[in-house]
Design a protein around this motif. Structure first.
Motif, PDB file in Angstrom:
ATOM      1  N   UNK A  58       0.832  -1.206   0.000  1.00  0.00           N
ATOM      2  CA  UNK A  58       0.000   0.000   0.000  1.00  0.00           C
ATOM      3  C   UNK A  58       0.870   1.261   0.000  1.00  0.00           C
ATOM      4  N   UNK A  59       1.893   1.266   0.841  1.00  0.00           N
ATOM      5  CA  UNK A  59       2.786   2.435   0.923  1.00  0.00           C
ATOM      6  C   UNK A  59       3.447   2.720  -0.420  1.00  0.00           C
ATOM      7  N   UNK A  60       3.995   1.686  -1.045  1.00  0.00           N
ATOM      8  CA  UNK A  60       4.796   1.886  -2.250  1.00  0.00           C
ATOM      9  C   UNK A  60       3.959   2.035  -3.522  1.00  0.00           C
ATOM     10  N   UNK A  61       2.847   1.324  -3.625  1.00  0.00           N
ATOM     11  CA  UNK A  61       2.086   1.325  -4.868  1.00  0.00           C
ATOM     12  C   UNK A  61       0.916   2.310  -4.875  1.00  0.00           C
ATOM     13  N   UNK A  62       0.371   2.595  -3.713  1.00  0.00           N
ATOM     14  CA  UNK A  62      -0.856   3.385  -3.687  1.00  0.00           C
ATOM     15  C   UNK A  62      -0.734   4.688  -2.902  1.00  0.00           C
ATOM     16  N   UNK A  63       0.364   4.890  -2.220  1.00  0.00           N
ATOM     17  CA  UNK A  63       0.467   6.053  -1.342  1.00  0.00           C
ATOM     18  C   UNK A  63       1.760   6.830  -1.596  1.00  0.00           C
ATOM     19  N   UNK A  64       2.284   6.743  -2.779  1.00  0.00           N
ATOM     20  CA  UNK A  64       3.467   7.522  -3.194  1.00  0.00           C
ATOM     21  C   UNK A  64       4.688   7.308  -2.301  1.00  0.00           C
ATOM     22  N   UNK A  65       4.811   6.150  -1.731  1.00  0.00           N
ATOM     23  CA  UNK A  65       6.007   5.830  -0.950  1.00  0.00           C
ATOM     24  C   UNK A  65       6.007   6.350   0.475  1.00  0.00           C
ATOM     25  N   UNK A  66       4.889   6.904   0.932  1.00  0.00           N
ATOM     26  CA  UNK A  66       4.824   7.404   2.312  1.00  0.00           C
ATOM     27  C   UNK A  66       3.672   6.736   3.045  1.00  0.00           C
ATOM     28  N   UNK A  67       3.817   6.623   4.344  1.00  0.00           N
ATOM     29  CA  UNK A  67       2.737   6.118   5.188  1.00  0.00           C
ATOM     30  C   UNK A  67       3.058   6.491   6.634  1.00  0.00           C
ATOM     31  N   UNK A  68       2.055   6.928   7.356  1.00  0.00           N
ATOM     32  CA  UNK A  68       2.247   7.241   8.775  1.00  0.00           C
ATOM     33  C   UNK A  68       2.182   5.952   9.588  1.00  0.00           C
ATOM     34  N   UNK A  69       2.670   6.030  10.802  1.00  0.00           N
ATOM     35  CA  UNK A  69       2.583   4.869  11.679  1.00  0.00           C
ATOM     36  C   UNK A  69       1.126   4.463  11.873  1.00  0.00           C
ATOM     37  N   UNK A  70       0.255   5.437  12.098  1.00  0.00           N
ATOM     38  CA  UNK A  70      -1.157   5.147  12.348  1.00  0.00           C
ATOM     39  C   UNK A  70      -1.826   4.457  11.173  1.00  0.00           C
ATOM     40  N   UNK A  71      -1.566   4.949   9.977  1.00  0.00           N
ATOM     41  CA  UNK A  71      -2.166   4.342   8.794  1.00  0.00           C
ATOM     42  C   UNK A  71      -1.609   2.936   8.565  1.00  0.00           C
ATOM     43  N   UNK A  72      -0.308   2.778   8.762  1.00  0.00           N
ATOM     44  CA  UNK A  72       0.305   1.454   8.621  1.00  0.00           C
ATOM     45  C   UNK A  72      -0.270   0.487   9.651  1.00  0.00           C
ATOM     46  N   UNK A  73      -0.437   0.963  10.874  1.00  0.00           N
ATOM     47  CA  UNK A  73      -0.986   0.118  11.927  1.00  0.00           C
ATOM     48  C   UNK A  73      -2.423  -0.272  11.594  1.00  0.00           C
ATOM     49  N   UNK A  74      -3.205   0.667  11.085  1.00  0.00           N
ATOM     50  CA  UNK A  74      -4.600   0.394  10.728  1.00  0.00           C
ATOM     51  C   UNK A  74      -4.673  -0.680   9.642  1.00  0.00           C
ATOM     52  N   UNK A  75      -3.849  -0.563   8.620  1.00  0.00           N
ATOM     53  CA  UNK A  75      -3.841  -1.569   7.547  1.00  0.00           C
ATOM     54  C   UNK A  75      -3.459  -2.931   8.123  1.00  0.00           C
ATOM     55  N   UNK A  76      -2.405  -2.978   8.915  1.00  0.00           N
ATOM     56  CA  UNK A  76      -1.980  -4.234   9.532  1.00  0.00           C
ATOM     57  C   UNK A  76      -3.036  -4.817  10.452  1.00  0.00           C
ATOM     58  N   UNK A  77      -3.710  -3.948  11.189  1.00  0.00           N
ATOM     59  CA  UNK A  77      -4.762  -4.404  12.095  1.00  0.00           C
ATOM     60  C   UNK A  77      -5.898  -5.065  11.319  1.00  0.00           C
ATOM     61  N   UNK A  78      -6.328  -4.453  10.228  1.00  0.00           N
ATOM     62  CA  UNK A  78      -7.416  -5.036   9.447  1.00  0.00           C
ATOM     63  C   UNK A  78      -6.991  -6.352   8.789  1.00  0.00           C
ATOM     64  N   UNK A  79      -5.760  -6.426   8.314  1.00  0.00           N
ATOM     65  CA  UNK A  79      -5.261  -7.694   7.758  1.00  0.00           C
ATOM     66  C   UNK A  79      -5.262  -8.763   8.848  1.00  0.00           C
ATOM     67  N   UNK A  80      -4.792  -8.394  10.031  1.00  0.00           N
ATOM     68  CA  UNK A  80      -4.767  -9.312  11.168  1.00  0.00           C
ATOM     69  C   UNK A  80      -6.172  -9.764  11.539  1.00  0.00           C
ATOM     70  N   UNK A  81      -7.118  -8.841  11.560  1.00  0.00           N
ATOM     71  CA  UNK A  81      -8.493  -9.200  11.920  1.00  0.00           C
ATOM     72  C   UNK A  81      -9.118 -10.150  10.899  1.00  0.00           C
ATOM     73  N   UNK A  82      -8.856  -9.922   9.624  1.00  0.00           N
ATOM     74  CA  UNK A  82      -9.391 -10.825   8.596  1.00  0.00           C
ATOM     75  C   UNK A  82      -8.780 -12.217   8.748  1.00  0.00           C
ATOM     76  N   UNK A  83      -7.460 -12.282   8.853  1.00  0.00           N
ATOM     77  CA  UNK A  83      -6.787 -13.585   8.998  1.00  0.00           C
ATOM     78  C   UNK A  83      -7.246 -14.303  10.261  1.00  0.00           C
ATOM     79  N   UNK A  84      -7.357 -13.566  11.360  1.00  0.00           N
ATOM     80  CA  UNK A  84      -7.780 -14.164  12.632  1.00  0.00           C
ATOM     81  C   UNK A  84      -9.218 -14.664  12.564  1.00  0.00           C
ATOM     82  N   UNK A  85     -10.073 -13.921  11.895  1.00  0.00           N
ATOM     83  CA  UNK A  85     -11.470 -14.329  11.767  1.00  0.00           C
ATOM     84  C   UNK A  85     -11.595 -15.595  10.921  1.00  0.00           C
TER      85      UNK A  85
END
Length: 179
Positions: A58-85
C-alpha cells in the motif's frame, strides 16, 4: 486500501488455517500431540508476514512511498483481523464437525504429561481442575471464539506493531541521480 487489506488478509487467513488444520490433524492422530504447537505458531508467523507485505504494498504502490505509523498500523490491524477471523471460523467448523472430542483427548494428554514429568498429586489435581474448566468453557461457542481469538490475535498485533514501525515513512524517498 480495501483491496490490499482484503487480499493480504485472506492469503494470511488461508496460510494460518492450512497450518492449523494440518497441525490439529497431526496432534489428533498422535496421542502425544508432538510438534503441533510449534507448527501452529510458525504458521501464524508465516501468515502474518502478509501484514508486512500488505503495508509495504500500500505504501509503495498506492500512497506515493509514504505512510504514517497510524495508517500502517490500521492496515496491519485489518489484515490481522481478517486472517484471525478466518482462523476462528475454520477452527469452529473443524472442532464441531470433525474433532468434537478434542478437549477430552487434549485434557488426557496434558494430565498424562504432568504425571510423566513427576507432578505431585496436588499438582495433578490442580491441572485436572483447570482442564475441567476448559472443557466447560468449550461447551459455550462464544467462549470458544474468544479463546481462539486470544490464541492468534496477539501474535498478529505484535507483527502489526513491528511492521508499522519498520515501514512508516513520512516523506517520499529521494531519488538518487548519477553524476
Amino acid at each position: 486500501m480495501k483491496k490490499t487489506i482484503l487480499i493480504n488478509g485472506l492469503i494470511a487467513g488461508f496460510i494460518v488455517t492450512a497450518m492449523m488444520v494440518t497441525s490439529s490433524l497431526l496432534c489428533y492422530k498422535n496421542p502425544n500431540f508432538e510438534g503441533s504447537m510449534v507448527l501452529g505458531y510458525l504458521g501464524m508467523l508465516l501468515a502474518f508476514s502478509f501484514v508486512f507485505v500488505g503495508i509495504k504494498s500500500y505504501r509503495d504502490k498506492h500512497n506515493s512511498g509514504t505512510i504514517s505509523f497510524g495508517e500502517a498500523f490500521k492496515i496491519g490491524l485489518f489484515i490481522t483481523l481478517i486472517a484471525s477471523t478466518v482462523y476462528v471460523a475454520v477452527w469452529l467448523v473443524e472442532y464441531y464437525f470433525f474433532i468434537p472430542d478434542f478437549m477430552e483427548k487434549y485434557s488426557a494428554h496434558v494430565l498424562k504429561q504432568a504425571a510423566e514429568k513427576g507432578a505431585t498429586a496436588a499438582e495433578i489435581q490442580s491441572q485436572t481442575a483447570e482442564m475441567e474448566t476448559y472443557k466447560e468453557w468449550y461447551k459455550n461457542p462464544i467462549l470458544i471464539i474468544l479463546m481462539t481469538y486470544a490464541e492468534i490475535l496477539p501474535i498478529g498485533l505484535v507483527v502489526t506493531l513491528i511492521s508499522a514501525l519498520i515501514l512508516k515513512r513520512n516523506q517520499k524517498p529521494e531519488k538518487f541521480t548519477t553524476a
